[in-house]
Write an enzyme that holds these catalytic residues in place. Structure first.
Site, PDB file in Angstrom:
ATOM      1  N   ASP A   1     -11.016   2.121  -3.293  1.00 58.19           N
ATOM      2  CA  ASP A   1     -11.238   3.548  -3.026  1.00 58.19           C
ATOM      3  C   ASP A   1     -12.079   4.231  -4.105  1.00 58.19           C
ATOM      4  OD1 ASP A   1      -9.901   3.715  -0.594  1.00 58.19           O
ATOM      5  OD2 ASP A   1      -7.963   4.111  -1.530  1.00 58.19           O
TER       6      ASP A   1
ATOM      7  N   GLU B   1       1.478  -0.376  -4.989  1.00 51.31           N
ATOM      8  CA  GLU B   1       0.369   0.568  -5.207  1.00 51.31           C
ATOM      9  C   GLU B   1       0.994   1.946  -5.469  1.00 51.31           C
ATOM     10  OE1 GLU B   1      -1.867   3.686  -4.487  1.00 51.31           O
ATOM     11  OE2 GLU B   1      -1.776   2.889  -2.440  1.00 51.31           O
TER      12      GLU B   1
ATOM     13  N   ASP C   1       0.815  -1.206   0.000  1.00 49.72           N
ATOM     14  CA  ASP C   1       0.000   0.000   0.000  1.00 49.72           C
ATOM     15  C   ASP C   1       0.860   1.272   0.000  1.00 49.72           C
ATOM     16  OD1 ASP C   1      -2.380   1.666   0.533  1.00 49.72           O
ATOM     17  OD2 ASP C   1      -1.591   1.808   2.579  1.00 49.72           O
TER      18      ASP C   1
END
Length: 506
Positions: A391, A340, A293
């Site tokens: 998201d 990411e 992440d």
């Protein structure tokens, strides 16, 4: 002439475990998860992205974990406890009563789950969990026992100053006083590991790879910050000089103020990044592939003063860079990792990604914000492509959010001339885009379950920068049978997406 593939390719589905249907008010590691794996196998999908499975805190976000290692107890299937003879049928029925089918009511689910887990522990015999040993387990179990003693309060609100400070003598005394409570939390983690191992083995037998997420930060209310606060620049009262976030972006013109404590990278470097190495090793033991992440935060991270009202007031600060990646690789070996690399990306972040040999991400929905690298014709074999992430809004809702000119261009891009407003599991506009991703050069394509189902904005998983109302949506019973699995299996065959993602990403 028969087409040939030049490199391995694969596809998968994004579905948080919490989102599965079932009788417990939340998705669990039981028969519904097995049903989903069977669906993936039937549809030619080779990967399941589950998002973080680690124990969450009071806001219930899996990206703000109370532990970077322990599994979330709400995901345990109570039916297994019944099969083990640890809960009665009446208690199982009570656990299922009064919960919501279409969304997760977290406070209620957590309360009911702890109740049934305590009953199960009270009937366990012979310390069957005593053989379950993990480097993080003792600290986690003690921390949870102390939180229970103090009514769930975060460590910096505990009345005992010595325990707030994690003083060795106070810790030893608490370990003696709370011995049974500590054993209860160890028992829960043993049950979690037992169920997860069984489910993961079933996935492997069906040719399905598990992709898990490693959040870059942990919660301020976490065992890691309590026990090693010097790694997070925190004092004994839980005061932080600065917190994490990101500058104004696609999701929020004010930026995102996450509130997570940032790392003392200087001290972590002095310890050869041992904390991160242990964390990655744990993730590698839980997942087949790890999505790292907020990768750009390892090159430079957005530092915001703890008392700031807006993330706009932050600044970029140099991160650990390749030194961290090298330390983890030297200790564990090369791992299948997805970086990411979204948000504010510059040449330095791109250079770091190239050095790591990790696969980066592209998100279709970002293509109409001026960055055409997110369009399918620009994807390369070093890309993991998404219609949207957890998201984003859903793909169908994204079409509604485009202005007319952008929408007409988007429809022309995939050669779609039908009714783009028609949703549902056979949503043709979604199928057109998914086909474009399958046909692209991306090594791995991931589609959120809402996009396979053709759902609208009301099923969105998370809205970044908003503290409430997220992570609640659940699919209904029978939803998977409504999806045309044969269509996606056909796409997989046509575009050679029938390979193990580990072979691609390793």
């Amino acid at each position: 002439m028969e087409a040939t593939k030049k490199y391995s390719r694969s596809s998968g589905v994004l579905l948080p475990l919490t989102m599965l249907h079932g009788p417990f008010g939340i998705g669990v590691m039981g028969e519904e998860a097995v049903e989903f794996i069977d669906f993936l196998n039937k549809g030619g999908f080779r990967a399941w992205q589950v998002l973080p499975l680690e124990s969450t805190g009071g806001c219930f976000s899996p990206y703000k974990c109370i532990s970077a290692f322990a599994g979330e107890p709400m995901l345990i299937d109570p039916r297994m406890l019944h099969e083990m003879g640890l809960v009665t049928q009446d208690e199982l029925s009570e656990r299922m009563s009064g919960v919501f089918e279409d969304c997760v009511e977290y406070p209620l689910v957590r309360k009911r789950q702890w109740e049934v887990l305590r009953k199960a522990y009270s009937r366990s015999e012979g310390n069957a969990h005593s053989g379950f040993k993990e480097p993080w387990l003792d600290n986690y179990a003690l921390y949870m026992a102390l939180k229970h003693r103090y009514g769930g309060a975060a460590w910096f609100d505990w009345p005992d100053r010595d325990l707030r400070r994690c003083d060795a003598a106070a810790v030893k005394k608490a370990e003696s006083e709370l011995k049974d409570e500590i054993e209860f939390y160890k028992f829960v983690q043993w049950i979690f590991a037992k169920q997860w191992s069984k489910l993961r083995a079933y996935a492997a037998a069906k040719g399905v790879t598990i992709i898990g997420d490693m959040p870059i930060y942990v919660s301020e209310d976490s065992v890691e910050v309590w026990s090693r606060r010097e790694l997070f620049d925190a004092d004994e009262n839980g005061n932080f000089a600065a917190v994490g976030g990101c500058p104004p972006d696609y999701f929020n013109p004010e930026g995102q103020l996450w509130g997570n404590p940032i790392y003392n990278w200087k001290l972590m470097k002095a310890e050869n990044y041992a904390w991160w190495t242990g964390r990655m090793q744990s993730a590698a033991g839980r997942y087949d592939v790890v999505r790292l992440d907020h990768f750009r935060g390892f090159e430079s991270y957005w530092r915001v003063q703890a008392n700031a009202k807006s993330a706009r007031d932050g600044k970029w600060v140099k991160g650990p860079g390749m030194a961290l990646i090298k330390a983890m690789t030297d200790a564990i070996g090369p791992l299948p990792v997805i970086a990411e690399d979204l948000g504010t990306i510059d040449e330095k972040v791109e250079a770091l990604l190239m050095k790591t040999n990790y696969r980066g991400m592209k998100v279709l929905q970002f293509a109409h914000g001026g960055d055409d690298t997110h369009l399918p014709h620009n994807y390369t074999q070093y890309t993991v492509a998404f219609t949207g992430t957890h998201d984003n809004t859903t793909l169908l809702a994204w079409h509604f959010g485009l202005d007319q000119e952008a929408r007409e261009w988007a429809l022309a891009y995939v050669g779609f001339e039908g009714d783009w407003t028609q949703g549902g599991p056979n949503c043709e506009i979604n199928k057109a885009w998914i086909r474009a991703l399958y046909a692209s050069g991306a090594s791995l394509v991931i589609v959120p379950i809402q996009d396979l189902l053709g759902y609208g904005a009301d099923t969105r998983t998370n809205v970044p920068g908003t503290p409430d109302g997220n992570w609640r949506f659940r699919i209904h019973s029978g939803a998977l049978s409504e999806i045309d699995a044969g269509f996606y299996a056909g796409l997989s065959r046509t575009f050679f997406r029938d390979n193990d993602p580990c072979a691609i990403l390793g």
